[in-house]
Design an enzyme around this catalytic site. Structure first.
Site, PDB file in Angstrom:
ATOM      1  N   ASP A  86      65.317  45.012 -32.364  1.00 23.95           N
ATOM      2  CA  ASP A  86      65.353  45.298 -30.936  1.00 23.95           C
ATOM      3  C   ASP A  86      65.463  43.990 -30.162  1.00 23.95           C
ATOM      4  O   ASP A  86      64.871  42.979 -30.543  1.00 23.95           O
ATOM      5  CB  ASP A  86      64.070  46.039 -30.538  1.00 23.95           C
ATOM      6  CG  ASP A  86      64.126  46.594 -29.125  1.00 23.95           C
ATOM      7  OD1 ASP A  86      65.167  47.156 -28.743  1.00 23.95           O
ATOM      8  OD2 ASP A  86      63.109  46.489 -28.408  1.00 23.95           O
ATOM      9  N   GLU A  87      66.240  44.014 -29.081  1.00 25.15           N
ATOM     10  CA  GLU A  87      66.421  42.860 -28.190  1.00 25.15           C
ATOM     11  C   GLU A  87      66.764  41.586 -28.969  1.00 25.15           C
ATOM     12  O   GLU A  87      66.159  40.531 -28.804  1.00 25.15           O
ATOM     13  CB  GLU A  87      65.181  42.652 -27.318  1.00 25.15           C
ATOM     14  CG  GLU A  87      64.820  43.849 -26.457  1.00 25.15           C
ATOM     15  CD  GLU A  87      65.864  44.256 -25.409  1.00 25.15           C
ATOM     16  OE1 GLU A  87      67.001  43.727 -25.416  1.00 25.15           O
ATOM     17  OE2 GLU A  87      65.552  45.124 -24.583  1.00 25.15           O
ATOM     18  N   CYS A 145      73.462  54.261  -6.172  1.00 27.42           N
ATOM     19  CA  CYS A 145      74.365  55.396  -5.934  1.00 27.42           C
ATOM     20  C   CYS A 145      74.307  56.504  -6.984  1.00 27.42           C
ATOM     21  O   CYS A 145      74.887  57.568  -6.781  1.00 27.42           O
ATOM     22  CB  CYS A 145      75.800  54.901  -5.824  1.00 27.42           C
ATOM     23  SG  CYS A 145      76.454  54.228  -7.373  1.00 27.42           S
ATOM     24  N   HIS A 177      77.741  47.947  -7.039  1.00 28.08           N
ATOM     25  CA  HIS A 177      76.469  47.507  -6.470  1.00 28.08           C
ATOM     26  C   HIS A 177      75.801  46.351  -7.212  1.00 28.08           C
ATOM     27  O   HIS A 177      74.667  45.996  -6.906  1.00 28.08           O
ATOM     28  CB  HIS A 177      75.511  48.704  -6.372  1.00 28.08           C
ATOM     29  CG  HIS A 177      75.985  49.699  -5.372  1.00 28.08           C
ATOM     30  ND1 HIS A 177      76.465  50.931  -5.734  1.00 28.08           N
ATOM     31  CD2 HIS A 177      76.094  49.617  -4.017  1.00 28.08           C
ATOM     32  CE1 HIS A 177      76.841  51.587  -4.646  1.00 28.08           C
ATOM     33  NE2 HIS A 177      76.633  50.814  -3.591  1.00 28.08           N
TER      34      HIS A 177
END
Length: 184
Positions: A86-87, A145, A177
Site C-alpha cells: 500500500d502507498e 461538482c 476544479h
C-alpha cells in the site's frame, strides 16, 4: 500451486478506493490458497501502525517498511506467492524491489497515488508501471461538482510534496476544479 505471476497497480487520487481494491485482490489470492505478504510504509501512521487500512475501515495485517531492501529481506524470509504494498510511492526503492520480486515469479499488487497534488509523478510508481500486467486507474468524486476526480488537491499550501494525511489535508478533484492540472 503457484499461479502465473501478475503485477497489478491500483492508482488514483485520495479517497478513490485503491486500498479497498488491494484488499479485495488479496482476498481473491487467499481464496486461491496463495500465501500473501503485505507491506505498508513506515511514514503512514494514519489509522494503524501495522495494518493497511481503508478510509471506510477495511484492514489488512502488514509489515511496516521504509525501503525496498526491507521488502526483499522479508520476501526472502517468508517466501510468499503474492506481495501486496500500500502507498508504494512512500517507500524508497520499492519499484526496484517489486520488479525484482515479480521477475522471480511472485505476484505483486500495489495501491498508490501516482502523482502529487502538484501533478508531479512519483518516481517509484513511474518506474513500476511498465512492468504492470494490469493498471486500474481509480477515481474519486470531486468535492466541488460531483464528477469523477482523478486528481488530489492540497487543502493546505505549506506542506511538503509527500505529506501523510487524509481529508484534513487533501481532497479529490476533477480536472476542471484542480488547481494544478491545467497549468503548463
Amino acid at each position: 500451486m503457484r499461479l502465473p505471476p501478475a503485477f497489478t497497480i491500483f492508482c488514483g487520487p485520495m479517497m478513490s478506493s485503491k486500498t479497498t481494491r488491494l484488499i479485495g485482490a488479496v482476498d481473491r489470492f487467499r481464496y486461491q490458497n496463495q500465501k500473501v505478504l503485505a507491506f505498508k510504509p513506515r511514514m503512514d501512521k494514519r489509522y494503524a501502525k501495522d495494518e493497511i487500512s481503508t478510509h471506510s475501515g477495511g484492514k489488512l495485517e502488514a509489515i511496516v517498511v521504509g525501503a525496498g531492501d526491507e521488502i526483499l529481506r522479508n520476501v526472502d524470509l517468508y517466501q510468499p506467492d503474492v506481495v501486496a504494498v500500500d502507498e508504494a510511492f512512500m517507500i524508497d526503492g520499492s519499484a526496484d524491489a517489486l520488479i525484482k520480486i515479480y521477475r522471480q515469479g511472485i505476484s505483486v499488487v500495489v495501491s498508490s497515488i501516482e502523482m502529487s497534488a502538484n501533478c508531479n509523478a512519483f518516481t517509484e510508481i513511474e518506474k513500476m508501471m511498465p512492468w504492470a500486467t494490469k493498471i486500474e486507474k481509480c477515481t474519486a468524486v470531486c468535492v466541488i461538482c460531483g464528477e469523477d476526480a482523478p486528481y488530489t488537491q492540497k487543502k493546505v499550501n505549506d506542506i511538503a510534496e509527500i505529506t501523510v494525511g487524509g481529508a484534513e489535508l487533501y481532497e479529490p478533484r476533477c480536472w476542471i476544479h484542480h488547481a494544478s492540472a491545467r497549468e503548463v
